[in-house]
Enzyme design. Structure first.
Site, short mmCIF file in Angstrom:
data_model
loop_
_atom_site.label_atom_id
_atom_site.label_comp_id
_atom_site.label_asym_id
_atom_site.label_seq_id
_atom_site.Cartn_x
_atom_site.Cartn_y
_atom_site.Cartn_z
N ARG A 46 0.85 -1.21 0.00
CA ARG A 46 0.00 0.00 0.00
C ARG A 46 0.87 1.25 0.00
O ARG A 46 0.60 2.22 -0.69
CB ARG A 46 -0.94 0.00 1.22
CG ARG A 46 -1.60 1.36 1.48
CD ARG A 46 -2.80 1.30 2.41
NE ARG A 46 -2.64 0.39 3.53
CZ ARG A 46 -1.88 0.64 4.60
NH1 ARG A 46 -1.20 1.76 4.73
NH2 ARG A 46 -1.79 -0.26 5.56
N TYR A 98 -17.67 17.48 -12.67
CA TYR A 98 -18.16 16.11 -12.80
C TYR A 98 -19.24 15.79 -11.76
O TYR A 98 -19.09 16.14 -10.59
CB TYR A 98 -16.96 15.17 -12.64
CG TYR A 98 -17.28 13.70 -12.71
CD1 TYR A 98 -17.72 13.13 -13.90
CD2 TYR A 98 -17.14 12.89 -11.59
CE1 TYR A 98 -18.02 11.78 -13.96
CE2 TYR A 98 -17.42 11.54 -11.65
CZ TYR A 98 -17.87 10.98 -12.83
OH TYR A 98 -18.15 9.65 -12.89
N ASP A 170 -8.96 19.53 -12.21
CA ASP A 170 -9.27 18.22 -12.77
C ASP A 170 -9.04 18.34 -14.29
O ASP A 170 -9.79 19.00 -14.99
CB ASP A 170 -10.73 17.86 -12.46
CG ASP A 170 -11.15 16.50 -13.03
OD1 ASP A 170 -10.51 16.02 -13.98
OD2 ASP A 170 -12.14 15.93 -12.52
N LYS A 195 -10.27 7.58 -18.29
CA LYS A 195 -10.69 8.16 -19.55
C LYS A 195 -9.54 8.13 -20.57
O LYS A 195 -9.13 7.08 -20.97
CB LYS A 195 -11.23 9.58 -19.32
CG LYS A 195 -12.17 9.69 -18.09
CD LYS A 195 -13.45 8.91 -18.24
CE LYS A 195 -14.25 8.75 -16.94
NZ LYS A 195 -14.52 9.97 -16.18
C1 LIG Z 1 -14.98 10.22 -14.85
C2 LIG Z 1 -14.57 11.48 -14.23
C3 LIG Z 1 -14.23 11.54 -12.87
C4 LIG Z 1 -14.35 10.36 -11.94
O1 LIG Z 1 -13.40 9.38 -12.22
P1 LIG Z 1 -13.61 7.82 -11.96
O2 LIG Z 1 -12.36 7.21 -12.49
O3 LIG Z 1 -14.85 7.40 -12.70
O4 LIG Z 1 -13.79 7.65 -10.49
C5 LIG Z 1 -13.78 12.76 -12.38
N1 LIG Z 1 -13.69 13.85 -13.17
C6 LIG Z 1 -14.03 13.82 -14.47
C7 LIG Z 1 -13.92 15.06 -15.29
C8 LIG Z 1 -14.48 12.65 -15.05
O5 LIG Z 1 -14.83 12.64 -16.34
#
Ligand SMILES: *Cc1c(COP(=O)(O)O)cnc(C)c1O
Length: 379
Positions: A46, A98, A170, A195
């Site tokens: 971890r 998000y 983000d 993504k």
């Molecule tokens: C999908 C997404 C998240 C969340 O991520 P996960 O991997 O699904 O937990 C956060 N911010 C944005 C902009 C996203 O598209």
């Protein structure tokens, strides 16, 4: 080293123990300590794992930071970053972040005494008006999801640092290929690596990077204490994905431009949202702070045209949540990704019921156009 070379040779580009060109998957939970009580680089899975560590070095490198951290999902990464703050701290949040981030803020973090003010981060006056004595950070996305609104990261960093608080971006939609918030003045950048970074719709992961020594110490402590780390297999898969980010993004963006031109001139389409739209509100800032415009396009069908029929009649483009995979994905935010936001708030934020979000993949653009044409003909 240039960006596209860094994707392949950045971080730790070969295994230090064996020279293996592909960093091996170190599938182990613990490490033999040869001397009792002596510091050893690897102790417990971890706390640190060589496969994960290679990925963490890589994200630090390609984001122009010094330290990287890998988590079990983007949401886990966001949670760990918000855990930097304490009961009574105030954070300014973008109004178009998000859906899962909103849920985390409203249903979890508020229970722990964090205070939030939601603002349109394109509006500098609104940001300044939201600042309080206990403001510790601003958290934003640019381009946003799903309306692709553009905020000026350097300008926001200037305001934040003048008022002694941190900037967290983000960067999921832009990817490090198009935008590096740390070099624009942000303190922390994070990703849903699920993504574009993974890029093949086959791994759920989150990444964080910073260039700040103090923040890195705290983030390391939190990552180890909370424990929502990314496993070695997924770390390997993610590194494999990141190596082709450059070649994928070039094709994603070529295709997106073609689809944008098609949608923009389509009589059944109302508003189209794309950072590369020269008529778009955020175009000048996007051109300045991004190297490319990405491959997410959102658009509204004209009144009376049913988004349900539109998305269900597509043959090639997958109706699915998520984005950033090599395959084109389409969704209706009001029903899918943003359904957790109450309808009145959603409408106030400009996310109409007939809004459709398309993540343009790397298929042959003629096939994508043919698919869109046949579904437009059906509505
Ligand atoms: C999908 C997404 C998240 C969340 O991520 P996960 O991997 O699904 O937990 C956060 N911010 C944005 C902009 C996203 O598209």
């Amino acid at each position: 080293m240039k960006f596209n070379t860094k994707l392949i040779h950045g971080g730790i580009s070969e295994d230090q123990a064996t020279g293996a060109v592909s960093i091996p998957v170190y599938r182990t939970s613990t490490f033999h300590q040869h001397k009792l009580g002596a510091e050893s680089k690897w102790e417990y899975g971890r706390t640190g794992n060589p496969t994960r560590n290679a990925l963490e070095q890589l994200i630090a490198d390609i984001e122009g930071g010094k330290y990287g951290f890998a988590f079990a999902s983007g949401s886990a990464a966001i949670h760990a970053v918000f855990s930097l703050f304490s009961n009574g701290d105030h954070i300014i949040v973008g109004n178009d972040v998000y859906g899962g981030t909103f849920r985390l803020i409203n249903k979890v973090l508020k229970r722990f005494g964090l205070e939030f003010t939601v603002v349109d981060t394109r509006d500098q006056q609104a940001i300044e008006d939201a600042i309080k004595e206990n403001t510790k950070a601003i958290y934003l996305e640019t381009p946003t999801n799903p309306l692709l609104k553009i905020s000026d990261i350097s300008e926001i960093a200037r305001i934040a640092h003048m008022n002694n608080f941190k900037v967290i971006v983000d960067n999921t939609f832009a990817t490090p290929y198009n935008q590096n918030p740390l070099t624009l003045g942000a303190d922390i950048v994070l990703h849903s690596a699920t993504k574009y970074l993974g890029g093949h719709s086959d791994v759920v992961a989150g990444l964080v990077a910073t260039a700040d020594d103090e923040l890195a110490d705290e983030l390391f402590f939190l990552q180890n204490s909370i424990g929502s780390v990314l496993g070695p297999d997924d770390s390997w898969l993610l590194m494999r994905g990141i190596k082709t980010l450059g070649v994928r993004m070039r094709v994603h963006q070529e295709n997106a431009q073609i689809i944008f031109d098609y949608l923009k001139n389509n009589k059944k389409v109302g508003q189209v949202y794309y950072p590369g739209d020269p008529d778009g509100e955020g175009y000048e800032i996007a051109k300045d702070q991004m190297h490319g415009f990405g491959a997410i396009i959102s658009f509204e069908l004209k009144d009376g045209l049913d988004p349900k029929t539109f998305v269900e009649n597509l043959q090639l483009v997958d109706l699915a949540e998520s984005l950033g995979g090599i395959e084109s994905l389409i969704e209706v935010p009001a029903v899918m990704t943003h359904s957790a936001i109450p309808r009145d708030i959603r409408l106030k934020n400009g996310i109409k019921d007939e809004l459709i979000r398309l993540s343009v993949g790397v298929e042959d653009p003629e096939d994508l156009l043919d698919d869109l044409k046949q579904t437009f003909a059906s509505i």
